[in-house]
Design an enzyme around this catalytic site. Sequence first.
Site, PDB file in Angstrom:
ATOM      1  N   ASP A   1      -0.900   5.051   0.877  1.00 37.69           N
ATOM      2  CA  ASP A   1      -0.105   5.908   1.777  1.00 37.69           C
ATOM      3  C   ASP A   1      -0.548   5.864   2.909  1.00 37.69           C
ATOM      4  O   ASP A   1      -1.203   4.873   3.697  1.00 37.69           O
ATOM      5  CB  ASP A   1      -1.152   6.962   1.764  1.00 37.69           C
ATOM      6  CG  ASP A   1      -1.766   7.657  -0.224  1.00 37.69           C
ATOM      7  OD1 ASP A   1      -0.448   7.883  -0.392  1.00 37.69           O
ATOM      8  OD2 ASP A   1      -2.786   8.024  -0.316  1.00 37.69           O
TER       9      ASP A   1
ATOM     10  N   ASP B   1       0.856  -1.350  -0.129  1.00 37.18           N
ATOM     11  CA  ASP B   1       0.127   0.011   0.195  1.00 37.18           C
ATOM     12  C   ASP B   1       0.607   1.481   0.018  1.00 37.18           C
ATOM     13  O   ASP B   1       1.928   1.567   0.357  1.00 37.18           O
ATOM     14  CB  ASP B   1      -0.976  -0.164   1.621  1.00 37.18           C
ATOM     15  CG  ASP B   1      -1.712   0.754   1.114  1.00 37.18           C
ATOM     16  OD1 ASP B   1      -2.170   1.978   0.813  1.00 37.18           O
ATOM     17  OD2 ASP B   1      -1.416   2.109   2.405  1.00 37.18           O
TER      18      ASP B   1
END
Length: 219
Positions: free
Chosen positions: A19, A17
Amino acid sequence: MSSEPGQSGAMRYVLFDVDGTLIDVVHNQRLVWRTWAEHYGLDPDEVYRVALRTRPIETFAQVAPDRDPGECLAALHELEDEDVRSGAYTAFGGASELLSALRPGSWALVTSNYEHRVRGRFARTGLPVPEVLVDAAAVAEGKPSPVPYLHAAARLGARPEDCLVIEDAPSGVESGLRAGMTVWGVNAPAAVDGVHRHFGSLREAVRDVLAFVSGPRAR
């Protein structure tokens, strides 16, 4: 690693991932939503509280049901793009060391954001961008659907059982688990439900992530 890339299932992979996992965006997200809320005469704190647990369209439906969602989204995107151009960004400790140590073709980014913003943030923080980047426009279903992570694995030529997902948020963790992958959580004081391992910070996970990629693939 003894296995050579390009052989399906012959190596192990890491899917990140972005953010909250590789780049700290809390301040930026809060500022963007505050500016958006003030534009519409709404309570910034309440809007941000809702935005943390819903997708933008769902946020608009809750906090501004009388507004055109398309207009709301366009205003939000404009603010987000401006933040990428002018905001201050920081990569989490260990991110540069980890990504630079991974073999090309052995890792990917899987984000609910858009590719141009990811590339902008990575350019600002000096992080390398992998060959495979799955963004919001690349899939019909976003997290917590397993589709984003399965799509990244397919592009890498990887089996789900040979993939390690690194996440910080519940929706991403659920996405990775539903994809049949190993999921480790980082950058949170407590473990997200379902993770196979939890690390308080990304830096704490660096050695173990590299060990995972170097280890034998699942049979």
